[in-house]
Design a protein around this motif. Sequence first.
Motif, PDB file in Angstrom:
ATOM      1  N   GLU A 140      58.651  87.624 -60.367  1.00  0.00           N
ATOM      2  CA  GLU A 140      57.395  87.265 -61.041  1.00  0.00           C
ATOM      3  C   GLU A 140      57.681  86.545 -62.355  1.00  0.00           C
ATOM      4  N   ASP A 141      58.684  87.039 -63.100  1.00  0.00           N
ATOM      5  CA  ASP A 141      59.011  86.422 -64.388  1.00  0.00           C
ATOM      6  C   ASP A 141      59.439  84.970 -64.212  1.00  0.00           C
ATOM      7  N   VAL A 142      60.272  84.719 -63.202  1.00  0.00           N
ATOM      8  CA  VAL A 142      60.741  83.342 -62.986  1.00  0.00           C
ATOM      9  C   VAL A 142      59.562  82.457 -62.564  1.00  0.00           C
ATOM     10  N   ALA A 143      58.685  83.005 -61.726  1.00  0.00           N
ATOM     11  CA  ALA A 143      57.516  82.215 -61.284  1.00  0.00           C
ATOM     12  C   ALA A 143      56.662  81.810 -62.485  1.00  0.00           C
ATOM     13  N   VAL A 144      56.537  82.721 -63.459  1.00  0.00           N
ATOM     14  CA  VAL A 144      55.742  82.405 -64.662  1.00  0.00           C
ATOM     15  C   VAL A 144      56.510  81.420 -65.536  1.00  0.00           C
ATOM     16  N   ALA A 145      57.830  81.670 -65.710  1.00  0.00           N
ATOM     17  CA  ALA A 145      58.642  80.803 -66.577  1.00  0.00           C
ATOM     18  C   ALA A 145      58.688  79.374 -66.038  1.00  0.00           C
ATOM     19  N   LEU A 146      58.699  79.223 -64.716  1.00  0.00           N
ATOM     20  CA  LEU A 146      58.739  77.876 -64.131  1.00  0.00           C
ATOM     21  C   LEU A 146      57.334  77.295 -63.936  1.00  0.00           C
ATOM     22  N   GLU A 147      56.335  78.052 -64.425  1.00  0.00           N
ATOM     23  CA  GLU A 147      54.925  77.603 -64.412  1.00  0.00           C
ATOM     24  C   GLU A 147      54.388  77.336 -63.009  1.00  0.00           C
ATOM     25  N   TYR A 148      54.876  78.122 -62.039  1.00  0.00           N
ATOM     26  CA  TYR A 148      54.258  78.055 -60.716  1.00  0.00           C
ATOM     27  C   TYR A 148      52.887  78.734 -60.764  1.00  0.00           C
ATOM     28  N   ALA A 149      52.756  79.713 -61.641  1.00  0.00           N
ATOM     29  CA  ALA A 149      51.474  80.419 -61.825  1.00  0.00           C
ATOM     30  C   ALA A 149      51.516  81.103 -63.182  1.00  0.00           C
ATOM     31  N   THR A 150      50.334  81.399 -63.711  1.00  0.00           N
ATOM     32  CA  THR A 150      50.307  82.139 -64.976  1.00  0.00           C
ATOM     33  C   THR A 150      50.487  83.626 -64.666  1.00  0.00           C
ATOM     34  N   LYS A 151      50.755  84.380 -65.730  1.00  0.00           N
ATOM     35  CA  LYS A 151      50.938  85.820 -65.554  1.00  0.00           C
ATOM     36  C   LYS A 151      49.656  86.443 -64.987  1.00  0.00           C
ATOM     37  N   LEU A 152      48.519  85.970 -65.500  1.00  0.00           N
ATOM     38  CA  LEU A 152      47.235  86.489 -65.016  1.00  0.00           C
ATOM     39  C   LEU A 152      47.071  86.171 -63.530  1.00  0.00           C
ATOM     40  N   GLN A 153      47.411  84.947 -63.152  1.00  0.00           N
ATOM     41  CA  GLN A 153      47.265  84.569 -61.735  1.00  0.00           C
ATOM     42  C   GLN A 153      48.175  85.412 -60.843  1.00  0.00           C
ATOM     43  N   ILE A 154      49.407  85.655 -61.314  1.00  0.00           N
ATOM     44  CA  ILE A 154      50.340  86.477 -60.519  1.00  0.00           C
ATOM     45  C   ILE A 154      49.735  87.858 -60.300  1.00  0.00           C
ATOM     46  N   ARG A 155      49.171  88.431 -61.377  1.00  0.00           N
ATOM     47  CA  ARG A 155      48.596  89.774 -61.284  1.00  0.00           C
ATOM     48  C   ARG A 155      47.392  89.777 -60.336  1.00  0.00           C
ATOM     49  N   GLN A 156      46.540  88.742 -60.477  1.00  0.00           N
ATOM     50  CA  GLN A 156      45.358  88.658 -59.606  1.00  0.00           C
ATOM     51  C   GLN A 156      45.772  88.528 -58.141  1.00  0.00           C
ATOM     52  N   VAL A 157      46.752  87.659 -57.916  1.00  0.00           N
ATOM     53  CA  VAL A 157      47.221  87.419 -56.555  1.00  0.00           C
ATOM     54  C   VAL A 157      47.778  88.712 -55.950  1.00  0.00           C
ATOM     55  N   LYS A 158      48.480  89.485 -56.782  1.00  0.00           N
ATOM     56  CA  LYS A 158      49.052  90.747 -56.293  1.00  0.00           C
ATOM     57  C   LYS A 158      47.953  91.722 -55.873  1.00  0.00           C
ATOM     58  N   TYR A 159      46.931  91.857 -56.734  1.00  0.00           N
ATOM     59  CA  TYR A 159      45.818  92.752 -56.378  1.00  0.00           C
ATOM     60  C   TYR A 159      45.133  92.269 -55.108  1.00  0.00           C
ATOM     61  N   LEU A 160      44.918  90.960 -55.034  1.00  0.00           N
ATOM     62  CA  LEU A 160      44.224  90.431 -53.858  1.00  0.00           C
ATOM     63  C   LEU A 160      45.053  90.650 -52.596  1.00  0.00           C
ATOM     64  N   ALA A 161      46.365  90.421 -52.714  1.00  0.00           N
ATOM     65  CA  ALA A 161      47.233  90.576 -51.541  1.00  0.00           C
ATOM     66  C   ALA A 161      47.217  92.029 -51.058  1.00  0.00           C
ATOM     67  N   LEU A 162      47.248  92.977 -51.998  1.00  0.00           N
ATOM     68  CA  LEU A 162      47.227  94.389 -51.604  1.00  0.00           C
ATOM     69  C   LEU A 162      45.876  94.770 -51.008  1.00  0.00           C
ATOM     70  N   ARG A 163      44.836  94.157 -51.542  1.00  0.00           N
ATOM     71  CA  ARG A 163      43.499  94.437 -51.008  1.00  0.00           C
ATOM     72  C   ARG A 163      43.372  93.891 -49.573  1.00  0.00           C
ATOM     73  N   VAL A 164      43.853  92.667 -49.395  1.00  0.00           N
ATOM     74  CA  VAL A 164      43.851  92.073 -48.049  1.00  0.00           C
ATOM     75  C   VAL A 164      44.620  93.002 -47.106  1.00  0.00           C
ATOM     76  N   ASN A 165      45.740  93.512 -47.588  1.00  0.00           N
ATOM     77  CA  ASN A 165      46.555  94.407 -46.757  1.00  0.00           C
ATOM     78  C   ASN A 165      45.773  95.660 -46.362  1.00  0.00           C
ATOM     79  N   GLU A 166      45.121  96.280 -47.334  1.00  0.00           N
ATOM     80  CA  GLU A 166      44.382  97.509 -47.024  1.00  0.00           C
ATOM     81  C   GLU A 166      43.283  97.245 -45.992  1.00  0.00           C
ATOM     82  N   ILE A 167      42.586  96.138 -46.163  1.00  0.00           N
ATOM     83  CA  ILE A 167      41.482  95.818 -45.249  1.00  0.00           C
ATOM     84  C   ILE A 167      42.034  95.524 -43.848  1.00  0.00           C
ATOM     85  N   LEU A 168      43.033  94.649 -43.802  1.00  0.00           N
ATOM     86  CA  LEU A 168      43.533  94.241 -42.487  1.00  0.00           C
ATOM     87  C   LEU A 168      44.296  95.359 -41.783  1.00  0.00           C
TER      88      LEU A 168
END
Length: 389
Positions: A140-168
């Motif tokens: 996650e740190d490298v993804a933020v440092a290389l500006e692939y995503a912001t820290k907030l986006q990484i966190r949001q994506v993680k919550y969304l991915a886990l939510r998708v997992n629980e539902i599916l």
Amino acid sequence: MAAAEQDVVKVLCGKAKDVTFFKDHIEILFSDRITANNKEKADILPKKGYYNCEISKLLFNVLESFDVSTHMKQLVCVPEGEGIMCAKSLNMIPLEVIVRNLACGSFCKRYGIKNKTILAQPIVEFCVKDDDLGDPFISEDVAVALEYATKLQIRQVKYLALRVNEILKTYFTLRLLILVDFKLEFGVDGSSQIILADEISPDTIRVWSAVTGESHDKDVYRNSITFEPEKVIARYAEVLVRLKEDPVLENVHFNLTYPIVIFSGSESDNQIVEKVTFELKKYQFPFVSKVVSAHRNPEKLRKFVKQTQPDAKVYICIAGLSAALPGVVSAQVADLKIPVIAVPVASPPMNGMDALLSAVQMPPGVPNLVVGLNNGRNAAIAAIRILTV
Ligand code: C5P
């Protein structure tokens, strides 16, 4: 779908899909091309495009019904039998988001773990979306440092991915399918919302029959020495049949996790609750909201607080008058060191001075974090910041 050729901005051909970009939307053609191990294997699997498109559509609809925003445009007529999806144009985050429930594939190789090991908790991993590099794992740190995503986006994506997992995971289990792992991709829309994009199909998930244990995904192709198109497509087709089944849903508990819990003291606080939920929805942070009075229903409140553990990472408590709610919740979660944000509500005869002082004046060691009177929006923003530091 008739679209004037001059409306086409560009066309990108991927390994399994072709994307046509129009000014205000995209069209994804799910092809019958199938590849594995970064194109070491490549074949044509008739009807795969149709099944992958149909399965993706079905699963995106399921997720939308649980308030997960997807890129699929709902009101589009697609000719029967064609693997075409009309979707929103997004600014794609160049990361592949992998969610795993059981150890399989590259995870087993990386950590020397036995195939099918049940993981103590679902995990989210990130890879760079780059075929030339072989989609390498990225922290996650490298993804933020290389500006692939912001820290907030990484966190949001993680919550969304886990939510998708629980539902599916629950949706699949009810249809006797085991969701082993899968890959998601996300994009950002014009109003900075994170949207689930790409596809969810047997090309991008690992799914096993709970009855036979057989794979019903690309592994059937990936792991076979000879290409048997009929066998592979039959497994894909069965996923669609199973997912379309309508099991009895009574008493089914979707074990969704809610990092943010909102408590309000009375129905009359609903307007303030809405200010909070409006903001949280904008950023797609999963939350749960309950009305419970610390004075009138102390036992019920204790029960609710217990039920929300261990998932709750921050509580937002909305109350007026003597506003005991935030303080009582703070006391109950003090050992767990979970922050409680208080929203004092302005109501007569003291117009909120009572609730404000009650929320602020906590004894040392048991803090409430207090936002302004009625300021549900700030409470939501503060909660998101707490979750994303
Ligand atoms: O290869 P690995 O075991 O890491 O894959 C985990 C999951 O992500 C599998 O379901 C696989 O199909 C999916 N995946 C994908 N596209 C990739 C990498 C993985 O769909 N480029």
